[in-house]
Design a protein around this motif. Structure first.
Motif, mmCIF file in Angstrom:
data_model
loop_
_atom_site.group_PDB
_atom_site.id
_atom_site.type_symbol
_atom_site.label_atom_id
_atom_site.label_comp_id
_atom_site.label_asym_id
_atom_site.label_seq_id
_atom_site.Cartn_x
_atom_site.Cartn_y
_atom_site.Cartn_z
ATOM 1 N N SER A 117 -45.448 6.948 25.798
ATOM 2 C CA SER A 117 -46.611 7.865 26.550
ATOM 3 C C SER A 117 -47.181 8.603 25.451
ATOM 4 N N TYR A 118 -48.364 9.018 25.885
ATOM 5 C CA TYR A 118 -49.305 9.960 25.214
ATOM 6 C C TYR A 118 -48.608 10.964 24.390
ATOM 7 N N ALA A 119 -47.881 11.864 25.131
ATOM 8 C CA ALA A 119 -46.883 12.780 24.534
ATOM 9 C C ALA A 119 -46.134 12.636 23.440
ATOM 10 N N LEU A 120 -45.420 11.381 23.721
ATOM 11 C CA LEU A 120 -44.578 10.991 22.572
ATOM 12 C C LEU A 120 -45.132 10.612 21.304
ATOM 13 N N LEU A 121 -46.307 9.700 21.409
ATOM 14 C CA LEU A 121 -47.141 9.330 20.419
ATOM 15 C C LEU A 121 -47.726 10.405 19.567
ATOM 16 N N SER A 122 -48.218 11.437 20.442
ATOM 17 C CA SER A 122 -48.755 12.955 19.735
ATOM 18 C C SER A 122 -47.815 13.520 18.741
ATOM 19 N N LYS A 123 -46.448 13.657 19.524
ATOM 20 C CA LYS A 123 -45.439 14.355 18.976
ATOM 21 C C LYS A 123 -44.987 13.806 17.665
ATOM 22 N N HIS A 124 -44.817 12.576 17.738
ATOM 23 C CA HIS A 124 -44.372 11.731 16.334
ATOM 24 C C HIS A 124 -45.518 11.622 15.261
ATOM 25 N N SER A 125 -46.609 11.547 15.808
ATOM 26 C CA SER A 125 -47.876 11.492 14.916
ATOM 27 C C SER A 125 -47.807 12.549 14.278
ATOM 28 N N ALA A 126 -47.684 13.783 14.634
ATOM 29 C CA ALA A 126 -47.875 15.128 14.250
ATOM 30 C C ALA A 126 -46.881 15.362 13.092
ATOM 31 N N ILE A 127 -45.605 14.899 13.289
ATOM 32 C CA ILE A 127 -44.431 14.949 12.246
ATOM 33 C C ILE A 127 -44.877 14.123 11.046
ATOM 34 N N LEU A 128 -45.428 12.937 11.313
ATOM 35 C CA LEU A 128 -45.908 11.947 10.227
ATOM 36 C C LEU A 128 -47.108 12.543 9.440
ATOM 37 N N GLU A 129 -47.985 13.183 10.064
ATOM 38 C CA GLU A 129 -49.230 13.858 9.483
ATOM 39 C C GLU A 129 -48.495 14.852 8.781
ATOM 40 N N ASP A 130 -47.747 15.919 9.119
ATOM 41 C CA ASP A 130 -47.207 16.851 8.628
ATOM 42 C C ASP A 130 -46.521 16.733 7.321
ATOM 43 N N ALA A 131 -46.052 15.254 7.392
ATOM 44 C CA ALA A 131 -45.207 14.749 5.841
ATOM 45 C C ALA A 131 -46.171 14.180 5.085
ATOM 46 N N GLY A 132 -47.430 14.024 5.728
ATOM 47 C CA GLY A 132 -48.566 13.344 4.646
ATOM 48 C C GLY A 132 -48.243 11.706 4.881
ATOM 49 N N TYR A 133 -47.634 11.361 5.980
ATOM 50 C CA TYR A 133 -47.617 9.826 5.620
ATOM 51 C C TYR A 133 -48.688 9.232 6.332
ATOM 52 N N ILE A 134 -49.232 9.978 7.220
ATOM 53 C CA ILE A 134 -50.494 9.320 7.917
ATOM 54 C C ILE A 134 -51.491 10.345 8.050
ATOM 55 N N SER A 135 -52.976 9.874 7.954
ATOM 56 C CA SER A 135 -53.950 10.536 8.320
ATOM 57 C C SER A 135 -54.396 10.436 9.578
ATOM 58 N N ILE A 136 -54.948 11.355 10.503
ATOM 59 C CA ILE A 136 -55.432 11.520 11.532
ATOM 60 C C ILE A 136 -56.748 12.085 11.574
ATOM 61 N N GLU A 137 -57.855 11.115 12.040
ATOM 62 C CA GLU A 137 -59.276 11.474 12.206
ATOM 63 C C GLU A 137 -59.549 11.612 13.881
ATOM 64 N N LYS A 138 -60.325 12.690 14.150
ATOM 65 C CA LYS A 138 -60.508 12.886 15.621
ATOM 66 C C LYS A 138 -62.282 12.806 15.583
ATOM 67 N N SER A 139 -62.702 11.886 16.310
ATOM 68 C CA SER A 139 -64.145 12.098 16.317
ATOM 69 C C SER A 139 -64.772 11.758 17.983
ATOM 70 N N PHE A 140 -65.998 11.592 18.102
ATOM 71 C CA PHE A 140 -66.430 11.168 19.465
ATOM 72 C C PHE A 140 -67.350 10.165 19.155
ATOM 73 N N ILE A 141 -67.204 9.059 20.171
ATOM 74 C CA ILE A 141 -68.126 8.049 20.489
ATOM 75 C C ILE A 141 -68.887 8.391 21.615
ATOM 76 N N GLY A 142 -70.083 8.784 21.627
ATOM 77 C CA GLY A 142 -70.944 9.210 22.601
ATOM 78 C C GLY A 142 -70.020 10.600 23.044
ATOM 79 N N LYS A 143 -69.556 10.728 24.304
ATOM 80 C CA LYS A 143 -68.864 11.764 24.783
ATOM 81 C C LYS A 143 -67.249 11.527 25.021
ATOM 82 N N LYS A 144 -67.016 10.354 24.501
ATOM 83 C CA LYS A 144 -65.461 10.001 24.620
ATOM 84 C C LYS A 144 -65.061 10.307 23.177
#
Length: 101
Positions: free
Chosen positions: A44-71
């Motif tokens: 689920s979206y929620a599960l991926l969000s939760k676990h990706s936040a843990i990985l980002e906090d540990a410094g194991y992944i980087s997460i980049e948010k952007s927009f393509i048009g309005k999406k």
């Protein structure tokens, strides 16, 4: 290395099946979108969000948010630290599975 030593070197952050799967998926590509990972891992979206936040906090992944048009688009990348942690964890698992020598 003994089984006990290998077990002790397992990374608790990586050890979660979902986080392990995220790192494994990212280790094979330069980057992946949120939707690509969600679909590949069948979670689920929620599960991926939760676990990706843990990985980002540990410094194991980087997460980049952007927009393509309005999406909105979220891109995940494995960091050098994440690659090292994943490789070390996999090596420990391999050492454990060799059993007694």
């Amino acid at each position: 290395m003994s089984i006990a030593e290998s077990r002790a070197s397992l990374d608790d952050v990586v050890h979660s099946p979902i986080r392990f799967s995220v790192l494994a998926a990212l280790s094979s590509v330069d980057s992946a979108t949120f939707q690509t990972l969600k679909d590949a891992l069948d979670i689920s979206y929620a599960l991926l969000s939760k676990h990706s936040a843990i990985l980002e906090d540990a410094g194991y992944i980087s997460i980049e948010k952007s927009f393509i048009g309005k999406k909105a688009q979220t891109i995940f990348r494995l960091t050098g630290e994440g690659e090292a942690a994943f490789t070390k964890h996999v090596k420990a698992l391999q050492d454990i599975t060799t059993g007694l020598k």
